[in-house]
Scaffold this active site. Sequence first.
Site, PDB file in Angstrom:
ATOM      1  N   SER A   1       1.822  -0.347 -10.397  1.00 30.71           N
ATOM      2  CA  SER A   1       1.472   0.517  -9.275  1.00 30.71           C
ATOM      3  C   SER A   1       2.689   1.369  -8.938  1.00 30.71           C
ATOM      4  CB  SER A   1       1.077  -0.366  -8.086  1.00 30.71           C
ATOM      5  OG  SER A   1       0.813   0.414  -6.941  1.00 30.71           O
TER       6      SER A   1
ATOM      7  N   LYS B   1      -1.084   3.006 -12.229  1.00 27.41           N
ATOM      8  CA  LYS B   1      -1.813   3.318 -10.987  1.00 27.41           C
ATOM      9  C   LYS B   1      -0.906   4.171 -10.118  1.00 27.41           C
ATOM     10  CE  LYS B   1      -2.647   0.444  -6.912  1.00 27.41           C
ATOM     11  NZ  LYS B   1      -3.189  -0.849  -6.436  1.00 27.41           N
TER      12      LYS B   1
ATOM     13  N   LYS C   1      -0.201   5.798  -6.483  1.00 23.24           N
ATOM     14  CA  LYS C   1      -0.547   5.809  -5.073  1.00 23.24           C
ATOM     15  C   LYS C   1      -0.772   7.264  -4.682  1.00 23.24           C
ATOM     16  CE  LYS C   1      -0.154   1.491  -3.649  1.00 23.24           C
ATOM     17  NZ  LYS C   1      -1.318   0.803  -3.052  1.00 23.24           N
TER      18      LYS C   1
ATOM     19  N   ASP D   1      -4.831   4.956  -6.081  1.00 14.49           N
ATOM     20  CA  ASP D   1      -5.078   4.091  -4.917  1.00 14.49           C
ATOM     21  C   ASP D   1      -4.679   4.836  -3.650  1.00 14.49           C
ATOM     22  OD1 ASP D   1      -5.387   2.083  -3.056  1.00 14.49           O
ATOM     23  OD2 ASP D   1      -3.879   0.733  -3.918  1.00 14.49           O
TER      24      ASP D   1
ATOM     25  N   GLU E   1      -9.229   3.757  -5.993  1.00 18.44           N
ATOM     26  CA  GLU E   1      -9.195   2.540  -5.184  1.00 18.44           C
ATOM     27  C   GLU E   1      -9.144   2.895  -3.701  1.00 18.44           C
ATOM     28  OE1 GLU E   1      -5.977   0.068  -6.440  1.00 18.44           O
ATOM     29  OE2 GLU E   1      -6.134  -1.310  -4.747  1.00 18.44           O
TER      30      GLU E   1
ATOM     31  N   ASP F   1     -10.582  -2.390  -2.336  1.00 16.97           N
ATOM     32  CA  ASP F   1      -9.496  -3.347  -2.129  1.00 16.97           C
ATOM     33  C   ASP F   1      -9.641  -3.862  -0.688  1.00 16.97           C
ATOM     34  OD1 ASP F   1      -7.048  -4.577  -1.503  1.00 16.97           O
ATOM     35  OD2 ASP F   1      -5.774  -2.977  -2.271  1.00 16.97           O
TER      36      ASP F   1
ATOM     37  N   LYS G   1      -7.608  -9.640  -4.541  1.00 13.55           N
ATOM     38  CA  LYS G   1      -6.303 -10.150  -4.096  1.00 13.55           C
ATOM     39  C   LYS G   1      -6.590 -11.454  -3.374  1.00 13.55           C
ATOM     40  CE  LYS G   1      -3.996  -5.731  -3.233  1.00 13.55           C
ATOM     41  NZ  LYS G   1      -3.628  -4.775  -2.168  1.00 13.55           N
TER      42      LYS G   1
ATOM     43  N   GLY H   1      -2.076  -6.840  -6.358  1.00 14.03           N
ATOM     44  CA  GLY H   1      -0.792  -7.471  -6.063  1.00 14.03           C
ATOM     45  C   GLY H   1      -0.319  -7.075  -4.684  1.00 14.03           C
TER      46      GLY H   1
HETATM   47  O1  OSB Z   1      -3.064  -1.472  -2.061  1.00  9.38           O
HETATM   48  O2  OSB Z   1      -2.771  -2.462  -3.888  1.00  9.38           O
HETATM   49  C1  OSB Z   1      -2.342  -2.137  -2.796  1.00  9.38           C
HETATM   50  C2  OSB Z   1       1.311  -3.205  -2.485  1.00  9.38           C
HETATM   51  C3  OSB Z   1       1.339  -3.611  -1.178  1.00  9.38           C
HETATM   52  C4  OSB Z   1       0.204  -3.506  -0.403  1.00  9.38           C
HETATM   53  C5  OSB Z   1      -0.966  -2.983  -0.947  1.00  9.38           C
HETATM   54  C6  OSB Z   1      -1.008  -2.587  -2.273  1.00  9.38           C
HETATM   55  C7  OSB Z   1       0.162  -2.658  -3.030  1.00  9.38           C
HETATM   56  C8  OSB Z   1       0.261  -2.189  -4.405  1.00  9.38           C
HETATM   57  C9  OSB Z   1       1.306  -2.803  -5.302  1.00  9.38           C
HETATM   58  O3  OSB Z   1      -0.412  -1.280  -4.861  1.00  9.38           O
HETATM   59  C10 OSB Z   1       0.778  -3.969  -6.027  1.00  9.38           C
HETATM   60  C11 OSB Z   1       1.865  -4.756  -6.727  1.00  9.38           C
HETATM   61  O4  OSB Z   1       2.462  -4.239  -7.667  1.00  9.38           O
HETATM   62  O5  OSB Z   1       2.109  -5.913  -6.320  1.00  9.38           O
HETATM   63 MG    MG Z   2      -4.886  -1.169  -3.105  1.00 12.93          MG
END
Ligand code: OSB
Ligand code: MG
Length: 368
Positions: free
Chosen positions: A135, A161, A163, A189, A214, A239, A263, A291
């Site tokens: 991510s 991915k 953001k 995402d 996402e 999510d 998650k 994650g």
């Molecule tokens: O939305 O998936 C998410 C990290 C913290 C809170 C929300 C998210 C995320 C990530 C990173 O996208 C996921 C990771 O690499 O652990």
């Molecule tokens: Mg997410």
Amino acid sequence: MKLVGVELRRIAMPLVAPFRTSFATMTTREILLVRVETEDHEGYGECVTMADPLYSSEYTAAAADVLRSYLVPALAALPDLDPWAVAPALAAFKGHRMAKAALETAVLDAWLRSHDLSMGQWLGATAERVPAGVSVGIMDSVPALLDAVDGYLSEGYLRIKLKIEPGWDVAPVRAVRERFGDDVPLQVDANTAYTLADAAQLARLDPYGLLLIEQPLDEEDIRGHAELARQVRTPICLDESIVSARSAADALAMGACSVVNIKPGRVGGYLEARRIHDVCAANGVPVWCGGMLETGLGRAANVALAALPGFTLPGDTSASGRYYRTDITEPFVLRDGHLDVPRGPGLGISPAPGQLAEVTRSTEWIGR
Ligand code: OSB
Ligand code: MG
């Protein structure tokens, strides 16, 4: 098992680089670790709350409080402890799924150790290693993003991915496609940063062949996601909205998503996470493991979950080094773009005492 007590430990881990999402920029991960002590074993659960209630309503100080005031006492009142007893014992207390998940995971770790079973074996894992995605946070510029993606692809990550947020969506996606080609598995995402009024803008992502978008809309906007799914070609993945097997079944029935990010913390633990996996598998809906910037402890359990057969897309289960210079456990490393599923009993991994001490800010013991 007989519970002896529970330790709550607050740690602070500096991230290797700031991680920016549509809701916050993180530079240090503040984490609550739950350690359950039984008469013969101990077990760990990593609470995935963030320091502030910006991803969801939960936050770390509140998780510590609800554990101390309600959840641990409810568990301590049980005459006998096993992983299936935890959720029913905590069910009277509304919400706080991340706190509940941490406690249930710690009990599960101790119980698995006492039965000499690994998390993967017990969950029903069918793979020995899982493909790793990464991510990538919002950056100050497109060139900075391309450098970061280039680095991750060179390391072997099998899926990227990005953001996104309003103002940082089509341009970064187009730039990554132009530079790295159409074959890189790519998804985005938004962490709820859009509204249905942005449907036309999100449809501009359609030409780029993304695996999924996402959580574009508010966590409670299930109907909005269903409407958006009719207006864009990119599959919608949820999510934040999916907090239980029931909410997953409802979202699927409404056509709000065609992919689910699982998650375990968000849904109250690994037992519920597996139920969501099963609901999705029964509907032919692919899932992947999300994650929350976990340490090796949380990562170990996530990697075991991601080895279940319905996890057909790479997860946000990256190597330890993507997050932390020094993890509190043996680091997870990429081999051929994959992470190995731990084989030892329980989580199959334990914190290194010295490293743990180094990052600890406070500990609290709650005796039975
Ligand atoms: O939305 O998936 C998410 C990290 C913290 C809170 C929300 C998210 C995320 C990530 C990173 O996208 C996921 C990771 O690499 O652990
Ligand atoms: Mg997410």
